[in-house]
Design an enzyme around this catalytic site. Structure first.
Site, PDB file in Angstrom:
ATOM      1  NE  ARG A 110      99.063  56.984  38.369  1.00 11.85           N
ATOM      2  CZ  ARG A 110      98.097  57.235  38.112  1.00 11.85           C
ATOM      3  NH1 ARG A 110      96.993  57.079  39.056  1.00 11.85           N
ATOM      4  NH2 ARG A 110      97.979  57.405  36.755  1.00 11.85           N
ATOM      5  CG  HIS A 137      97.302  60.925  33.137  1.00 17.01           C
ATOM      6  ND1 HIS A 137      98.906  60.097  33.006  1.00 17.01           N
ATOM      7  CD2 HIS A 137      96.391  59.990  32.990  1.00 17.01           C
ATOM      8  CE1 HIS A 137      98.462  58.885  33.374  1.00 17.01           C
ATOM      9  NE2 HIS A 137      97.178  58.980  33.241  1.00 17.01           N
ATOM     10  CD  GLN A 140      95.078  57.480  28.986  1.00 16.34           C
ATOM     11  OE1 GLN A 140      94.717  57.097  30.561  1.00 16.34           O
ATOM     12  NE2 GLN A 140      94.423  57.406  28.202  1.00 16.34           N
ATOM     13  CG  ASP A 228      90.344  63.262  32.890  1.00 16.34           C
ATOM     14  OD1 ASP A 228      89.719  62.140  33.956  1.00 16.34           O
ATOM     15  OD2 ASP A 228      91.358  63.484  33.506  1.00 16.34           O
ATOM     16  CB  CYS A 267      92.408  59.111  30.858  1.00 12.18           C
ATOM     17  SG  CYS A 267      91.542  60.549  32.307  1.00 12.18           S
ATOM     18  NE  ARG A 295      98.344  54.845  30.015  1.00 12.25           N
ATOM     19  CZ  ARG A 295      97.942  55.450  31.453  1.00 12.25           C
ATOM     20  NH1 ARG A 295      96.996  55.394  31.795  1.00 12.25           N
ATOM     21  NH2 ARG A 295      98.749  55.305  31.900  1.00 12.25           N
TER      22      ARG A 295
HETATM   23  N1  NVA Z   1      92.577  63.772  36.476  1.00 13.58           N
HETATM   24  C1  NVA Z   1      92.937  62.039  36.368  1.00 13.58           C
HETATM   25  C2  NVA Z   1      93.088  61.736  35.898  1.00 13.58           C
HETATM   26  C3  NVA Z   1      93.345  60.138  36.688  1.00 13.58           C
HETATM   27  C4  NVA Z   1      93.670  58.846  35.217  1.00 13.58           C
HETATM   28  C5  NVA Z   1      92.959  62.244  37.809  1.00 13.58           C
HETATM   29  O1  NVA Z   1      94.107  63.161  38.365  1.00 13.58           O
HETATM   30  O2  NVA Z   1      92.628  61.826  38.966  1.00 13.58           O
HETATM   31  N1   CP Z   2      93.843  56.321  32.800  1.00 11.67           N
HETATM   32  C1   CP Z   2      94.083  56.635  34.120  1.00 11.67           C
HETATM   33  O1   CP Z   2      95.708  57.005  34.008  1.00 11.67           O
HETATM   34  O2   CP Z   2      94.422  55.320  34.616  1.00 11.67           O
HETATM   35  P1   CP Z   2      94.384  54.780  36.372  1.00 11.67           P
HETATM   36  O3   CP Z   2      94.171  55.833  36.870  1.00 11.67           O
HETATM   37  O4   CP Z   2      93.607  53.657  36.941  1.00 11.67           O
HETATM   38  O5   CP Z   2      95.852  54.444  36.236  1.00 11.67           O
END
Ligand code: NVA
Ligand code: CP
Length: 310
Positions: A110, A137, A140, A228, A267, A295
């Protein structure tokens, strides 16, 4: 030698493999209904395998669901925060990929820049999985598709309405719609549209994707309403952006404009009172806890696909 299977975007797998993964995920989910969560599936298909996870950003769901996914598949994990790795003080992504490939069987990362995941995949000799970048993502959205399929029995032909920021989640949803043949309508304020490259690629695959400035119009008759956070990880909590997003807040009136049985997805983590109100996220149409659980089930399938077992 067979090609290493990376899961960086949904197009890496393609429609047939995604359909097979969703089917396997549902089968495994059903087969272990009521079991203790740490007990391995009967066939323990990844016994002896280890997944390394690298986090350059915070995570709750991705971290825990991948860890439990490997346990249920009979494998193990190593979880690392980039800040305590040499990666965090300048060792290259390429060298990190080469070294980890000598120790573990797959790598999940990540990070911010999508190019870092691609760089990792170019230099790793084991599968690399995208656990979120600023661009996409995909894990997700596998869970989101699984949720819709599990709840409504179909995916192709459904209509999804996205509300808010044209971000990483929307990019993967656009890609998913173009592969799995569901319609995606995005209601985004001007200046916050999804990447034109992602949209053009989806259109080239025959997608019916469209951007709409009118939230009520975008959700009309939709089977899925999805949003989101307006402020993704690494972005400033800018007042200007929050103001632009406000007309796209998912509230009861907007849900009422969708199909009567429409599902609400998010998500998570959610910013209640910003992108969604409590009455919706805690309401009867919200599927967010199933979505979070999925997930785990979806990622088991992603892992099995990466290892050539689906
Ligand atoms: N769009 C959000 C998703 C978090 C799971 C981010 O990138 O922070
Ligand atoms: N939805 C998601 O990816 O959650 P986290 O950021 O907690 O991994």
């Amino acid at each position: 030698m067979t090609k290493t299977r990376n899961f960086i975007d949904l197009t890496d797998a393609g429609a047939d493999a995604i359909a097979a993964m969703l089917g396997d995920a549902l089968d495994r989910k059903t087969a272990r209904d009521g079991w203790p969560k740490g007990k391995a599936d009967a066939d323990a298909p990844l016994a002896g395998h280890t997944l390394a996870m690298i986090f350059e950003k915070n995570s709750t769901r991705t971290r825990v669901s991948f860890d439990m996914a490997m346990r249920q598949l009979g494998g193990t994990t190593i979880v690392m925060d980039a800040g305590t790795m040499q990666l965090g003080r300048g060792e290259s992504v390429a060298d990190t990929a080469r070294v980890l490939s000598r120790y573990v069987d797959a790598i999940m990362i990540r990070t911010d820049d999508h190019e870092k995941v691609q760089e990792m995949a170019r230099h790793a000799s084991v599968p690399v999985i995208n656990g979120l970048t600023d661009h996409s993502h995909p894990c997700q959205v596998m869970a989101d598709m699984l949720t819709v399929l599990d709840r409504s029995g179909r995916l192709a032909g459904t209509t999804w309405a996205w509300l808010g920021d044209g971000n990483n989640m929307l990019h993967s949803i656009i890609e998913a719609g173009s592969l799995m043949q569901f319609e995606v309508r995005a209601a985004c304020p001007e200046g916050y549209d999804p990447s034109p490259v992602v949209v053009a690629d989806a259109w080239a695959r025959g997608s019916r994707f469209a951007v709409d400035r009118d939230a009520a119009h975008a959700v009309r008759g939709a089977d899925v309403v999805v949003t989101d956070t307006w402020i993704s990880m690494g972005q400033d909590h800018a007042a200007e952006k929050l103001a632009a997003m406000m007309p796209y807040q998912v509230d009861a009136a907007l849900m009422a404009a969708a199909a009567p049985q429409a599902l609400f997805l998010h998500c998570l983590p959610a910013h209640r009172g910003e992108e969604v109100v409590n009455a919706v996220i805690d309401g009867p149409q919200s599927a967010i806890w199933d979505e979070a659980e999925n997930r785990l089930h979806a990622q088991k399938a992603v892992l099995l696909w990466c290892f050539g077992k689906i």
